[in-house]
Motif scaffolding. Structure first.
Motif, PDB file in Angstrom:
ATOM      1  N   ASP A 117      25.485 -40.805  -2.873  1.00  0.00           N
ATOM      2  CA  ASP A 117      25.438 -41.619  -4.079  1.00  0.00           C
ATOM      3  C   ASP A 117      26.730 -41.417  -4.861  1.00  0.00           C
ATOM      4  OD1 ASP A 117      25.223 -39.207  -5.438  1.00  0.00           O
ATOM      5  OD2 ASP A 117      23.097 -39.437  -5.903  1.00  0.00           O
ATOM      6  N   LEU A 118      26.860 -42.090  -6.010  1.00  0.00           N
ATOM      7  CA  LEU A 118      28.105 -42.040  -6.769  1.00  0.00           C
ATOM      8  C   LEU A 118      28.384 -40.658  -7.361  1.00  0.00           C
ATOM      9  CD1 LEU A 118      27.917 -45.501  -8.581  1.00  0.00           C
ATOM     10  CD2 LEU A 118      29.433 -44.838  -6.702  1.00  0.00           C
ATOM     11  N   ASP A 119      27.362 -39.811  -7.421  1.00  0.00           N
ATOM     12  CA  ASP A 119      27.561 -38.440  -7.913  1.00  0.00           C
ATOM     13  C   ASP A 119      27.906 -37.470  -6.794  1.00  0.00           C
ATOM     14  OD1 ASP A 119      27.020 -39.100 -10.573  1.00  0.00           O
ATOM     15  OD2 ASP A 119      24.857 -38.965 -10.234  1.00  0.00           O
ATOM     16  N   GLY A 120      28.009 -37.984  -5.547  1.00  0.00           N
ATOM     17  CA  GLY A 120      28.359 -37.136  -4.420  1.00  0.00           C
ATOM     18  C   GLY A 120      27.188 -36.472  -3.731  1.00  0.00           C
ATOM     19  N   ASN A 121      25.960 -36.796  -4.138  1.00  0.00           N
ATOM     20  CA  ASN A 121      24.787 -36.216  -3.497  1.00  0.00           C
ATOM     21  C   ASN A 121      24.552 -36.873  -2.133  1.00  0.00           C
ATOM     22  OD1 ASN A 121      24.046 -34.597  -5.823  1.00  0.00           O
ATOM     23  ND2 ASN A 121      23.420 -36.519  -6.777  1.00  0.00           N
ATOM     24  N   ILE A 122      24.310 -36.071  -1.102  1.00  0.00           N
ATOM     25  CA  ILE A 122      24.046 -36.606   0.232  1.00  0.00           C
ATOM     26  C   ILE A 122      22.658 -37.225   0.263  1.00  0.00           C
ATOM     27  CG2 ILE A 122      23.707 -36.023   2.667  1.00  0.00           C
ATOM     28  CD1 ILE A 122      25.807 -33.871   2.385  1.00  0.00           C
ATOM     29  N   ILE A 123      22.580 -38.486   0.694  1.00  0.00           N
ATOM     30  CA  ILE A 123      21.277 -39.159   0.760  1.00  0.00           C
ATOM     31  C   ILE A 123      20.928 -39.561   2.189  1.00  0.00           C
ATOM     32  CG2 ILE A 123      21.236 -39.937  -1.647  1.00  0.00           C
ATOM     33  CD1 ILE A 123      22.156 -42.468   0.923  1.00  0.00           C
ATOM     34  N   ASN A 124      21.893 -39.480   3.109  1.00  0.00           N
ATOM     35  CA  ASN A 124      21.586 -39.802   4.493  1.00  0.00           C
ATOM     36  C   ASN A 124      22.633 -39.181   5.414  1.00  0.00           C
ATOM     37  OD1 ASN A 124      19.917 -41.235   6.440  1.00  0.00           O
ATOM     38  ND2 ASN A 124      21.705 -42.512   6.807  1.00  0.00           N
ATOM     39  N   VAL A 125      22.173 -38.667   6.555  1.00  0.00           N
ATOM     40  CA  VAL A 125      23.061 -38.103   7.567  1.00  0.00           C
ATOM     41  C   VAL A 125      22.652 -38.696   8.911  1.00  0.00           C
ATOM     42  CG1 VAL A 125      23.730 -36.012   8.799  1.00  0.00           C
ATOM     43  CG2 VAL A 125      23.460 -35.950   6.318  1.00  0.00           C
ATOM     44  N   GLN A 126      23.585 -39.346   9.589  1.00  0.00           N
ATOM     45  CA  GLN A 126      23.260 -39.988  10.855  1.00  0.00           C
ATOM     46  C   GLN A 126      24.323 -39.677  11.903  1.00  0.00           C
ATOM     47  OE1 GLN A 126      20.368 -41.796  11.528  1.00  0.00           O
ATOM     48  NE2 GLN A 126      21.120 -41.499  13.589  1.00  0.00           N
ATOM     49  N   PRO A 127      24.037 -38.785  12.850  1.00  0.00           N
ATOM     50  CA  PRO A 127      24.995 -38.509  13.932  1.00  0.00           C
ATOM     51  C   PRO A 127      25.208 -39.760  14.782  1.00  0.00           C
ATOM     52  CG  PRO A 127      23.333 -36.770  13.782  1.00  0.00           C
ATOM     53  CD  PRO A 127      22.858 -37.888  12.917  1.00  0.00           C
ATOM     54  N   GLU A 128      26.435 -39.934  15.287  1.00  0.00           N
ATOM     55  CA  GLU A 128      26.738 -41.048  16.174  1.00  0.00           C
ATOM     56  C   GLU A 128      26.036 -40.845  17.515  1.00  0.00           C
ATOM     57  OE1 GLU A 128      29.075 -43.996  15.748  1.00  0.00           O
ATOM     58  OE2 GLU A 128      28.049 -43.424  13.880  1.00  0.00           O
ATOM     59  N   SER A 131      19.605 -33.205  16.193  1.00  0.00           N
ATOM     60  CA  SER A 131      19.120 -32.352  15.105  1.00  0.00           C
ATOM     61  C   SER A 131      20.176 -31.341  14.681  1.00  0.00           C
ATOM     62  CB  SER A 131      17.842 -31.627  15.556  1.00  0.00           C
ATOM     63  OG  SER A 131      17.390 -30.729  14.564  1.00  0.00           O
ATOM     64  N   ALA A 132      20.866 -30.731  15.655  1.00  0.00           N
ATOM     65  CA  ALA A 132      21.883 -29.727  15.330  1.00  0.00           C
ATOM     66  C   ALA A 132      23.060 -30.347  14.592  1.00  0.00           C
ATOM     67  CB  ALA A 132      22.360 -29.046  16.613  1.00  0.00           C
ATOM     68  N   ALA A 133      23.472 -31.531  15.029  1.00  0.00           N
ATOM     69  CA  ALA A 133      24.599 -32.198  14.369  1.00  0.00           C
ATOM     70  C   ALA A 133      24.251 -32.561  12.930  1.00  0.00           C
ATOM     71  CB  ALA A 133      24.993 -33.447  15.154  1.00  0.00           C
ATOM     72  N   ALA A 134      23.043 -33.079  12.706  1.00  0.00           N
ATOM     73  CA  ALA A 134      22.618 -33.439  11.349  1.00  0.00           C
ATOM     74  C   ALA A 134      22.525 -32.212  10.459  1.00  0.00           C
ATOM     75  CB  ALA A 134      21.273 -34.167  11.405  1.00  0.00           C
ATOM     76  N   THR A 135      21.996 -31.115  10.994  1.00  0.00           N
ATOM     77  CA  THR A 135      21.860 -29.885  10.211  1.00  0.00           C
ATOM     78  C   THR A 135      23.232 -29.336   9.808  1.00  0.00           C
ATOM     79  OG1 THR A 135      19.789 -29.316  11.316  1.00  0.00           O
ATOM     80  CG2 THR A 135      20.984 -27.521  10.220  1.00  0.00           C
ATOM     81  N   ARG A 136      24.165 -29.315  10.754  1.00  0.00           N
ATOM     82  CA  ARG A 136      25.510 -28.806  10.439  1.00  0.00           C
ATOM     83  C   ARG A 136      26.195 -29.686   9.399  1.00  0.00           C
ATOM     84  NH1 ARG A 136      28.210 -25.183  14.123  1.00  0.00           N
ATOM     85  NH2 ARG A 136      26.667 -24.222  15.493  1.00  0.00           N
ATOM     86  N   ALA A 137      25.988 -31.001   9.487  1.00  0.00           N
ATOM     87  CA  ALA A 137      26.601 -31.908   8.502  1.00  0.00           C
ATOM     88  C   ALA A 137      26.015 -31.667   7.111  1.00  0.00           C
ATOM     89  CB  ALA A 137      26.400 -33.348   8.928  1.00  0.00           C
ATOM     90  N   ARG A 138      24.703 -31.485   7.040  1.00  0.00           N
ATOM     91  CA  ARG A 138      24.061 -31.241   5.744  1.00  0.00           C
ATOM     92  C   ARG A 138      24.476 -29.897   5.155  1.00  0.00           C
ATOM     93  NH1 ARG A 138      20.266 -34.601   3.922  1.00  0.00           N
ATOM     94  NH2 ARG A 138      19.337 -36.116   5.357  1.00  0.00           N
ATOM     95  N   ASN A 139      24.792 -28.960   6.015  1.00  0.00           N
ATOM     96  CA  ASN A 139      25.197 -27.632   5.526  1.00  0.00           C
ATOM     97  C   ASN A 139      26.683 -27.545   5.224  1.00  0.00           C
ATOM     98  OD1 ASN A 139      22.582 -26.706   5.774  1.00  0.00           O
ATOM     99  ND2 ASN A 139      22.887 -25.851   7.828  1.00  0.00           N
ATOM    100  N   GLY A 140      27.376 -28.682   5.358  1.00  0.00           N
ATOM    101  CA  GLY A 140      28.787 -28.717   5.003  1.00  0.00           C
ATOM    102  C   GLY A 140      29.711 -28.167   6.045  1.00  0.00           C
ATOM    103  N   ARG A 141      29.262 -28.050   7.282  1.00  0.00           N
ATOM    104  CA  ARG A 141      30.113 -27.502   8.351  1.00  0.00           C
ATOM    105  C   ARG A 141      30.723 -28.653   9.143  1.00  0.00           C
ATOM    106  NH1 ARG A 141      25.663 -23.500  10.754  1.00  0.00           N
ATOM    107  NH2 ARG A 141      27.270 -22.948  12.279  1.00  0.00           N
ATOM    108  N   GLU A 142      31.553 -29.427   8.451  1.00  0.00           N
ATOM    109  CA  GLU A 142      32.139 -30.604   9.091  1.00  0.00           C
ATOM    110  C   GLU A 142      33.571 -30.759   8.643  1.00  0.00           C
ATOM    111  OE1 GLU A 142      31.233 -31.745   5.134  1.00  0.00           O
ATOM    112  OE2 GLU A 142      29.777 -31.061   6.605  1.00  0.00           O
TER     113      GLU A 142
END
Length: 438
Positions: A393-404, A424-435
């Protein structure tokens, strides 16, 4: 919330937008006192608002008189001034760089809100000019008169906007005119390069108009694309407090050469919060183009879909439907940017069996998107990275994570890992900021 709606059916320039705020009740004397605090040599400019009629509409024209060596009346209402250029252009004339102008703004004793807004507008204008000229923003220079011109417009507007206490801004679709316009680099098609870049960068919707001159200047575009919380129609208002009309220099007989500001209390009615403008997501106008056919091969439909996406369509989908005489058919729907609407229609007519297409304009809320790479554990260095699309969103909050999917499938095939575990692993790493940024 105190909200302003800038309605610009005939375009806008900096002095027109200022004129509209003055016409809407700005305290002119207080504004002039703040304007005098700009860190420019004393006597560099003077201002004078004038009440006049445009096609019978009572409006305000702001005159700015520059008293520099190349003194002239600042009167660019609807004529193009290519203030910005690279450091190689017009070296024989005095000029100010973007960084110097930002320093002038910072050293001015104007209010903090106005100072911040003016710096944002000037930076947006400078970045657009830099991209047009193929230089870095610090290499964009404004010749002496053009610099004072733009400073008075932009800083003056920021002071007025701050003084009026506007908290939110909606801007109408922007017309740009047609034909060509003269600049220091020769004739250019309308809109000018910097104006067009500002519109592209902000995703502002364009409004078709038969006006045969440039009706949106770079300064006007920079102001509007900076202050707009969204583009679109007039917002719901519980009460209108003020209306102002700002006049341009030209006075054509066919239309009132003005822009309008409507200021009032924008609050969702009880029970209608769901339809209120979103503050979490960006809003934009898009075109929806559709056609039906019952005599077309699915392979041709697939080919057309791929071509439309390659041509820049935002989304394409096919819906099964029953057509006349009970025949099974398909409806092909394309969502595209307003500027791509004609091209999409032409592709549909050329590539499918339809004899007609229909379209309408709608508004959509969109999340801010970015592509990241996440690293997964693998012995093969060539397949460690998986791309992930992240929505915020405009405040920088993650609202969706979709691995290719294709990246995940390639990784799964190469490593023997179950596909669902890779996703699942790719989405988890993205949400945890490991990207990493792609």
């Amino acid at each position: 919330m105190y909200t302003a709606y800038f309605d610009c059916p005939f375009g806008a320039a900096g002095d027109m937008l200022l004129g509209a705020l003055i016409d809407a009740g700005l305290n002119v004397e207080q504004w002039k006192q703040e304007l005098a605090k700009i860190d420019l040599p004393e006597g560099s400019f003077s201002v004078r608002p004038e009440k006049l009629l445009r096609c019978g509409v009572h409006s305000t024209k702001l005159h700015v008189f520059l008293t520099a060596e190349e003194a002239h009346e600042h009167d660019h209402g609807h004529s193009h001034h290519d203030h910005g250029h690279s450091h190689h252009d017009h070296a024989e004339h005095p000029h100010r760089g973007l960084s110097e102008i930002l320093r002038i703004i910072e050293q001015s004793s104007i209010k903090a809100g106005a100072k911040k807004l003016a710096a944002r507008i000037f930076t947006r204008l400078g970045v657009a000019e830099a991209k047009v000229h193929g230089v870095m923003p610090d290499d964009v220079h404004f010749h002496e008169v053009g610099a004072v011109d733009a400073i008075v417009d932009i800083v003056g507007f920021a002071i007025a906007y701050d003084l009026m206490g506007i908290q939110k801004c909606i801007v109408s679709a922007l017309p740009v005119g047609c034909g060509t316009t003269a600049s220091m680099h020769g004739e250019f098609p309308v809109p000018g390069p910097a104006t067009l870049e500002l519109i592209r960068e902000s995703r502002a919707p364009l409004a078709q108009t038969p006006i045969d001159y440039e009706c949106l200047t770079p300064t006007g575009a920079a102001i509007l694309t900076t202050i707009a919380d969204r583009f679109g129609s007039q917002p719901d208002m519980s009460a209108i407090d003020a209306i102002g009309y700002g006049a341009g220099s030209l006075n054509p007989a066919a239309h009132p050469n003005v822009c309008r500001v409507v200021i009032g209390q924008s609050m969702p009615k009880k029970g209608s919060e769901k339809s209120a403008p979103s503050s979490r997501y960006r809003s934009e106008l898009v075109a929806v183009v559709e056609c039906n056919f019952d005599d077309l091969s699915p392979q041709v439909i697939s080919y057309t879909t791929e071509k439309l996406l390659a041509e820049g369509a935002l989304d394409v989908f096919v819906t099964a439907c029953t057509m006349k005489k009970g025949r099974s058919g398909h409806m092909l729907t394309v969502i595209c940017r307003m500027a791509d609407q004609l091209r999409v229609k032409e592709i549909l007519l050329a590539e499918t069996s339809t004899l007609g297409v229909r379209s309408h304009v709608t508004e959509r809320l969109i999340a801010e998107r970015e592509m990241k790479k996440v690293e997964l554990n693998s012995d093969d260095d060539d397949i460690q990275s998986v791309r992930v699309k992240i929505g915020k969103d405009l405040d920088g909050n993650i609202i969706n994570v979709q691995p290719e999917f294709e990246d995940c499938a390639s990784y799964a095939r190469a490593t023997g890992t179950p596909l669902k575990e890779v996703i699942s692993a790719a989405a988890t790493r993205a949400r945890n900021g490991r990207e990493k940024n792609v």
